[in-house]
Write a protein that holds these residues in place. Structure first.
Motif, mmCIF file in Angstrom:
data_model
loop_
_atom_site.group_PDB
_atom_site.id
_atom_site.type_symbol
_atom_site.label_atom_id
_atom_site.label_comp_id
_atom_site.label_asym_id
_atom_site.label_seq_id
_atom_site.Cartn_x
_atom_site.Cartn_y
_atom_site.Cartn_z
ATOM 1 N N ARG A 87 -11.468 -2.960 7.645
ATOM 2 C CA ARG A 87 -12.336 -2.806 6.491
ATOM 3 C C ARG A 87 -12.094 -1.448 5.860
ATOM 4 O O ARG A 87 -11.770 -0.469 6.535
ATOM 5 C CB ARG A 87 -13.817 -2.923 6.875
ATOM 6 C CG ARG A 87 -14.239 -4.281 7.400
ATOM 7 C CD ARG A 87 -14.200 -5.365 6.334
ATOM 8 N NE ARG A 87 -14.692 -6.633 6.846
ATOM 9 C CZ ARG A 87 -13.964 -7.536 7.485
ATOM 10 N NH1 ARG A 87 -12.672 -7.293 7.708
ATOM 11 N NH2 ARG A 87 -14.491 -8.661 7.906
ATOM 12 N N GLY A 88 -12.261 -1.382 4.548
ATOM 13 C CA GLY A 88 -12.106 -0.137 3.831
ATOM 14 C C GLY A 88 -10.682 0.072 3.352
ATOM 15 O O GLY A 88 -9.918 -0.884 3.176
ATOM 16 N N ILE A 89 -10.318 1.316 3.141
ATOM 17 C CA ILE A 89 -8.998 1.677 2.617
ATOM 18 C C ILE A 89 -8.118 2.196 3.744
ATOM 19 O O ILE A 89 -8.503 3.111 4.476
ATOM 20 C CB ILE A 89 -9.136 2.721 1.505
ATOM 21 C CG1 ILE A 89 -9.766 2.061 0.274
ATOM 22 C CG2 ILE A 89 -7.777 3.325 1.143
ATOM 23 C CD1 ILE A 89 -10.131 3.022 -0.815
ATOM 24 N N LEU A 90 -6.973 1.582 3.869
ATOM 25 C CA LEU A 90 -5.981 1.985 4.867
ATOM 26 C C LEU A 90 -4.735 2.441 4.134
ATOM 27 O O LEU A 90 -4.068 1.644 3.467
ATOM 28 C CB LEU A 90 -5.643 0.813 5.787
ATOM 29 C CG LEU A 90 -4.469 1.028 6.760
ATOM 30 C CD1 LEU A 90 -4.812 2.119 7.773
ATOM 31 C CD2 LEU A 90 -4.098 -0.272 7.455
ATOM 32 N N LEU A 91 -4.432 3.743 4.199
ATOM 33 C CA LEU A 91 -3.217 4.261 3.589
ATOM 34 C C LEU A 91 -2.080 4.210 4.597
ATOM 35 O O LEU A 91 -1.987 5.026 5.510
ATOM 36 C CB LEU A 91 -3.428 5.687 3.087
ATOM 37 C CG LEU A 91 -4.202 5.854 1.778
ATOM 38 C CD1 LEU A 91 -4.177 7.304 1.326
ATOM 39 C CD2 LEU A 91 -3.657 4.952 0.684
ATOM 40 N N ALA A 92 -1.222 3.221 4.429
ATOM 41 C CA ALA A 92 -0.023 3.031 5.246
ATOM 42 C C ALA A 92 0.856 2.059 4.473
ATOM 43 O O ALA A 92 0.350 1.083 3.907
ATOM 44 C CB ALA A 92 -0.364 2.472 6.623
ATOM 45 N N PRO A 93 2.150 2.294 4.392
ATOM 46 C CA PRO A 93 3.025 1.430 3.601
ATOM 47 C C PRO A 93 2.864 -0.045 3.966
ATOM 48 O O PRO A 93 2.786 -0.399 5.141
ATOM 49 C CB PRO A 93 4.425 1.948 3.930
ATOM 50 C CG PRO A 93 4.211 3.373 4.316
ATOM 51 C CD PRO A 93 2.898 3.395 5.041
#
Length: 266
Positions: free
Chosen positions: A237-243
């Motif tokens: 849930r939420g924002i995951l910064l990973a390519p």
């Protein structure tokens, strides 16, 4: 008749955009000073994506000015301007209802009840004194034989660039169909280089709406609720910064299983 139905539907939407933001986990990672554009690549026709985008705009406004760029035709800009500038909610509703074309007539998910609520939320933020503008981002690109979709994608990027230069201190927040937010060339596709890929990648963050199941209202063989595949981790849930997807996106906006949002005017 269409205008009357839209005006009636607008009357039941609460204008609570001036209320406090409802934080999305991980959103603080988006507000780096070197990031000029934040793209949210969505699946049109969900309840959750426009609502989450509104919360991200709300959070971004705590950092500074914001230009909100939505996937509506540029011919609709005078209507959006009238909607935002109207002296009363009734006049704003009438301005939007008077537009005879576009997503609130030819529904493809961009004219959903959730999108209508998003527009009203942005308007309420502006009326509350927030430094936010609302702009259309689908160019009036001509269809010329021998020139493929990639040229229309380039035109979208030019529009976003002009929107950024018009307000150089503002962050550009873009809600757009997933494919236009990709940052990697589509080899062998008529699309070629997606719109977001035309912009200097160091200035952009592009998030894909996670595919965690549920439904979206979309037009395929017919217009109706359609299932969303579950191809991403259903627990995130939420924002995951990973390519993501071999570099197409910088991260995910994970909202869980989504619900379909029907057209604002049935």
């Amino acid at each position: 008749m269409i205008a009357a139905l839209l005006a009636a539907s607008l009357q039941v939407v609460a204008l609570d955009g001036a209320s406090d933001c409802r934080p999305i986990a991980g959103a603080e990672a988006l507000w780096r000073e070197d990031i000029r554009y934040v793209f949210i690549g969505e699946t049109h026709g969900t309840t959750e994506a426009p609502a989450a985008f509104a919360e991200l705009v709300c959070a971004a406004l705590e950092q500074g000015p914001v230009t909100v760029s939505v996937e509506y035709p540029v011919q609709m800009q005078p209507t959006l301007d009238a909607f935002m500038a109207a002296d009363s909610d009734a006049a704003a509703r009438a301005a939007l209802a008077a537009y005879e074309y576009g997503p609130f007539v030819h529904h493809d998910g961009r004219g959903s009840s959730a999108m209508l609520e998003l527009l009203l939320r942005i308007r309420a933020m502006a009326k509350a004194g927030k430094d936010v503008t609302l702009v259309a981002s689908v160019p009036d690109s001509p269809r010329v034989e021998g020139f493929r979709q990639s040229y229309a994608e380039m035109d979208r990027a030019v529009l976003w660039g002009r929107q950024a230069m018009a307000r150089p201190k503002a962050r550009v927040m873009v809600l757009v169909g997933r494919v236009h937010a990709e940052k990697v060339r589509r080899v062998g596709s008529p699309l070629g280089l997606p719109a977001a890929a035309h912009i200097r990648p160091e200035e952009t963050l592009s998030l894909s709406l996670a595919r965690q199941g549920g439904e979206a209202w979309m037009c395929l063989d017919e217009c109706a609720n359609a299932p969303i595949p579950e191809s991403d981790d259903p627990t995130v849930r939420g924002i995951l910064l990973a390519p993501q997807q071999d570099g197409k996106f910088d991260g995910l906006l994970a909202l869980g299983p989504v619900r379909a949002s029907p057209p604002a005017v049935p």
